[in-house]
Each structure stands twice: as C-alpha cells, then as structure tokens.
Design a protein around this motif. Sequence first.
Motif, PDB file in Angstrom:
ATOM      1  N   SER A  66       0.653  -2.115  -5.879  1.00 59.18           N
ATOM      2  CA  SER A  66      -0.089  -0.970  -6.068  1.00 59.18           C
ATOM      3  C   SER A  66       0.207   0.082  -5.302  1.00 59.18           C
ATOM      4  O   SER A  66       0.921   0.077  -4.078  1.00 59.18           O
ATOM      5  CB  SER A  66      -1.731  -1.162  -5.955  1.00 59.18           C
ATOM      6  OG  SER A  66      -2.186  -1.366  -4.576  1.00 59.18           O
ATOM      7  N   GLN A  67      -0.213   1.433  -5.640  1.00 53.15           N
ATOM      8  CA  GLN A  67       0.182   2.694  -4.941  1.00 53.15           C
ATOM      9  C   GLN A  67      -0.370   2.603  -3.526  1.00 53.15           C
ATOM     10  O   GLN A  67       0.246   3.126  -2.605  1.00 53.15           O
ATOM     11  CB  GLN A  67      -0.459   3.887  -5.706  1.00 53.15           C
ATOM     12  CG  GLN A  67       0.059   5.163  -5.029  1.00 53.15           C
ATOM     13  CD  GLN A  67       1.461   5.443  -5.111  1.00 53.15           C
ATOM     14  OE1 GLN A  67       2.106   4.885  -5.890  1.00 53.15           O
ATOM     15  NE2 GLN A  67       1.988   6.264  -4.272  1.00 53.15           N
ATOM     16  N   GLU A  68      -1.735   1.988  -3.182  1.00 59.65           N
ATOM     17  CA  GLU A  68      -2.184   1.800  -1.776  1.00 59.65           C
ATOM     18  C   GLU A  68      -1.336   1.136  -0.957  1.00 59.65           C
ATOM     19  O   GLU A  68      -1.060   1.367   0.127  1.00 59.65           O
ATOM     20  CB  GLU A  68      -3.619   1.533  -2.195  1.00 59.65           C
ATOM     21  CG  GLU A  68      -4.392   1.148  -0.847  1.00 59.65           C
ATOM     22  CD  GLU A  68      -5.616   0.940  -0.748  1.00 59.65           C
ATOM     23  OE1 GLU A  68      -6.335   0.354   0.146  1.00 59.65           O
ATOM     24  OE2 GLU A  68      -6.263   0.975  -1.793  1.00 59.65           O
ATOM     25  N   GLU A  69      -0.801  -0.088  -1.656  1.00 60.92           N
ATOM     26  CA  GLU A  69      -0.008  -0.862  -0.577  1.00 60.92           C
ATOM     27  C   GLU A  69       1.469  -0.295  -0.497  1.00 60.92           C
ATOM     28  O   GLU A  69       1.687  -0.479   0.604  1.00 60.92           O
ATOM     29  CB  GLU A  69       0.403  -2.227  -1.379  1.00 60.92           C
ATOM     30  CG  GLU A  69      -0.917  -2.841  -1.680  1.00 60.92           C
ATOM     31  CD  GLU A  69      -0.787  -4.268  -2.521  1.00 60.92           C
ATOM     32  OE1 GLU A  69       0.288  -4.299  -3.188  1.00 60.92           O
ATOM     33  OE2 GLU A  69      -1.473  -5.220  -2.567  1.00 60.92           O
ATOM     34  N   VAL A  70       1.952   0.467  -1.450  1.00 61.10           N
ATOM     35  CA  VAL A  70       3.408   1.150  -1.223  1.00 61.10           C
ATOM     36  C   VAL A  70       2.901   2.156   0.091  1.00 61.10           C
ATOM     37  O   VAL A  70       3.876   2.337   0.821  1.00 61.10           O
ATOM     38  CB  VAL A  70       3.663   1.651  -2.367  1.00 61.10           C
ATOM     39  CG1 VAL A  70       4.778   2.791  -2.274  1.00 61.10           C
ATOM     40  CG2 VAL A  70       3.977   0.727  -3.564  1.00 61.10           C
ATOM     41  N   ASN A  71       1.896   2.992   0.089  1.00 58.37           N
ATOM     42  CA  ASN A  71       1.607   3.901   0.877  1.00 58.37           C
ATOM     43  C   ASN A  71       1.712   3.306   2.124  1.00 58.37           C
ATOM     44  O   ASN A  71       1.836   3.880   3.213  1.00 58.37           O
ATOM     45  CB  ASN A  71       0.390   4.852   0.649  1.00 58.37           C
ATOM     46  CG  ASN A  71       0.520   5.655  -0.617  1.00 58.37           C
ATOM     47  OD1 ASN A  71       1.699   5.890  -1.059  1.00 58.37           O
ATOM     48  ND2 ASN A  71      -0.337   5.940  -1.411  1.00 58.37           N
ATOM     49  N   LYS A  72       0.850   2.204   2.228  1.00 61.04           N
ATOM     50  CA  LYS A  72       0.632   1.530   3.478  1.00 61.04           C
ATOM     51  C   LYS A  72       2.151   1.159   4.248  1.00 61.04           C
ATOM     52  O   LYS A  72       2.322   1.196   5.470  1.00 61.04           O
ATOM     53  CB  LYS A  72      -0.240   0.216   3.689  1.00 61.04           C
ATOM     54  CG  LYS A  72      -1.581   0.456   3.482  1.00 61.04           C
ATOM     55  CD  LYS A  72      -2.515  -0.584   3.235  1.00 61.04           C
ATOM     56  CE  LYS A  72      -4.025  -0.506   3.212  1.00 61.04           C
ATOM     57  NZ  LYS A  72      -4.823  -1.633   3.013  1.00 61.04           N
ATOM     58  N   LYS A  90       5.013   2.679   3.631  1.00 61.29           N
ATOM     59  CA  LYS A  90       5.594   3.942   4.172  1.00 61.29           C
ATOM     60  C   LYS A  90       5.106   4.569   5.449  1.00 61.29           C
ATOM     61  O   LYS A  90       5.683   5.064   6.224  1.00 61.29           O
ATOM     62  CB  LYS A  90       5.470   4.941   2.990  1.00 61.29           C
ATOM     63  CG  LYS A  90       6.303   4.816   1.851  1.00 61.29           C
ATOM     64  CD  LYS A  90       5.974   6.034   0.626  1.00 61.29           C
ATOM     65  CE  LYS A  90       6.924   5.713  -0.390  1.00 61.29           C
ATOM     66  NZ  LYS A  90       6.511   7.093  -1.396  1.00 61.29           N
TER      67      LYS A  90
END
Length: 86
Positions: free
Chosen positions: A2-8, A10
């Motif tokens: 998910s986008q939240e996991e990708v942001n974490k 990064k």
Amino acid sequence: MSQEEVNKEKRKTIPLTTSESLTFFFLPFSFFGPRNKKHNDFNKSELDRFEEYGFYLKIKQAKELTLYGKLFYIAITVIIIYLMKY
C-alpha cells in the motif's frame, strides 16, 4: 504494497535537509536553560520526533553532526586560548 507502507520505507532513507544539518552542527548543546525541563533541548526533541516517525538515517546523521559540532566548538576554544597566550 500500500501507499502507506511505501511511504514508511522511503522514510527510513530520507537524509537530513541542509537547514536541519546546520541546526545539529551549530547547536549541539542545550542553550535554553531549565525553564521547561521536558522540552529544553531542541535537538533532543527533534531526535525523538525522528525516532517516532521512523527517520532512521536522519537519526544517524543528526548524532554524527552533533558530535562534529561539539568537536568544532572544542577546537575553536582551544585555538582562541592558544592565540590569547601570544
């Protein structure tokens, strides 16, 4: 992923910005006194924030810059004392 996991993910590799680096280098000590014991050290509160949000690279860089800043001030003090002798 998910986008939240990708942001974490990064977040773990984002380096310090220039202004953050300068703050850690030129203000390695707490100059604000014991007025508010909980938040009297800006750098400590920033390190706590980095840890809370998972900025692991920023934590490492901030600790290194704080050490370099302390060494810088010690070196400046030694140089000034040496120059005052002559």
